[in-house]
Scaffold this motif. Structure first.
Motif, PDB file in Angstrom:
ATOM      1  N   THR A  41      24.325  59.249 102.341  1.00 55.23           N
ATOM      2  CA  THR A  41      25.475  59.108 102.836  1.00 55.23           C
ATOM      3  C   THR A  41      26.377  59.345 101.709  1.00 55.23           C
ATOM      4  N   THR A  64      26.107  61.199 107.514  1.00 57.22           N
ATOM      5  CA  THR A  64      24.737  60.705 106.962  1.00 57.22           C
ATOM      6  C   THR A  64      23.795  61.797 107.330  1.00 57.22           C
ATOM      7  N   LEU A 151      27.980  51.302 107.210  1.00 61.60           N
ATOM      8  CA  LEU A 151      28.193  51.892 105.736  1.00 61.60           C
ATOM      9  C   LEU A 151      29.232  51.159 104.806  1.00 61.60           C
ATOM     10  N   THR A 180      21.746  55.877 112.865  1.00 66.41           N
ATOM     11  CA  THR A 180      21.759  57.229 112.936  1.00 66.41           C
ATOM     12  C   THR A 180      20.649  57.944 113.619  1.00 66.41           C
TER      13      THR A 180
END
Length: 307
Positions: A41, A64, A151, A180
């Motif tokens: 990412t 991502t 993140l 994800t």
């Protein structure tokens, strides 16, 4: 317990963070470690993921990408970049190449660069390989989803070395990988595996949860139908329509997957021990079922798998 819980359990980060790098163009990082799964990412910029022999995939701010190995792949500033590829693995440290360095907890305070965060995942066992088989070579999820909050924590953690950092990063990356994959499976333009769609079905999903919670139980179609509160014929048809196979065929295949993992991971377990653990009182009946599903008897499978 559901199917995804079982399949993702063996995919765990363990000291696997390559690092955080701030890159200034041009750059070309080639990941050659052969990890079964790699999560990438970026923050504050964009680039491209280019698999060896595959189609380039754009990676924008907070997108991502999950790459399925073991083939190498590159992260480049541009598909036609003029940068010389730099091979990167766990020991990659080349600050002279575009200001890049790969190691745990390294961060460049320079401005205007692209921050790349990479986590590589070892994948062990037959169960986790079932998950890998459902994934494309490269999958991408746009930024702005449920993984964004994770993140932010990852970006904060990699900015400075501190005690316990690797454990924190491993767990954050696990969280991010799950977010994800869930978002990718739920996208309308993907073709998720049958078991993913089945988990949203009140009848088939309930049956799968019982099978995965108690795989060694003496299940029959009637017993599973009773747990799902439908008739035997309703469950049989609905299960076959969604999963592509009858309930007991799925049960046997799942039991043999569990058995294959135990044969490799538990060296002290006898064939009779493994048979009992997956619901067979007779090791001969278990061996026959294993050979029918796997094409080889349990003893030969164990010898081949353990080298």
């Amino acid at each position: 317990m559901d199917v995804f819980d079982d399949l993702i359990r063996g995919v765990r980060a363990h000291g696997s963070l390559f690092g955080s790098s701030v890159l200034t163009p041009p750059w070309s990082l080639r990941f050659v470690d052969g990890a079964p799964l790699t999560l990438c990412t970026v923050l504050g910029g964009a680039g491209w993921i280019v698999p060896d022999g595959g189609r380039p995939v754009p990676l924008r701010d907070r997108d991502t990408v999950v790459v399925r190995g073991p083939e190498p792949f590159r992260f480049v500033d541009d598909v036609d970049t003029g940068a010389e590829p730099v091979d990167c693995g766990q020991q990659c440290a080349v600050p002279g190449e575009g200001g890049t360095r790969h190691r745990r907890g390294w961060h460049d305070t320079g401005e205007g660069g692209v921050t790349l965060i990479v986590g590589a995942y070892p994948v062990h066992g037959e169960i986790s390989r079932m998950l890998l088989e459902t994934l494309p070579d490269v999958l991408r999820v746009d930024g702005g989803g449920t993984g964004d909050g994770v993140l932010d924590h990852v970006a904060d953690e990699v900015s400075i070395d501190r005690p316990g950092q690797q454990v924190v990063l491993d767990r954050l990356l696990d969280w991010m990988l799950v977010c994800t994959l869930r978002e990718w499976f739920d996208r309308p333009d993907t073709d998720p595996p049958a078991w993913w769609a089945a988990q949203h079905d009140p009848v088939v999903g309930e049956s799968l949860r019982w099978i995965h919670a108690e795989p060694a139980a003496p299940w029959t179609v009637a017993a599973l139908a009773e747990r799902a509160r439908v008739s035997r014929s309703t469950l049989a048809k609905r299960f076959a329509d969604i999963m592509g196979e009858p309930p007991l065929a799925y049960l046997i295949r799942w039991r043999m997957t569990l058995a294959a993992e135990m044969l490799v991971e538990r060296s002290s377990a006898t064939i009779a021990d493994v048979a009992h653990a997956v619901g067979y009182s007779d090791p001969f009946g278990f061996s026959a079922a294993f050979k029918r599903v796997r094409g080889v008897n349990p003893s030969d499978f164990r010898r081949a798998a353990t080298g």
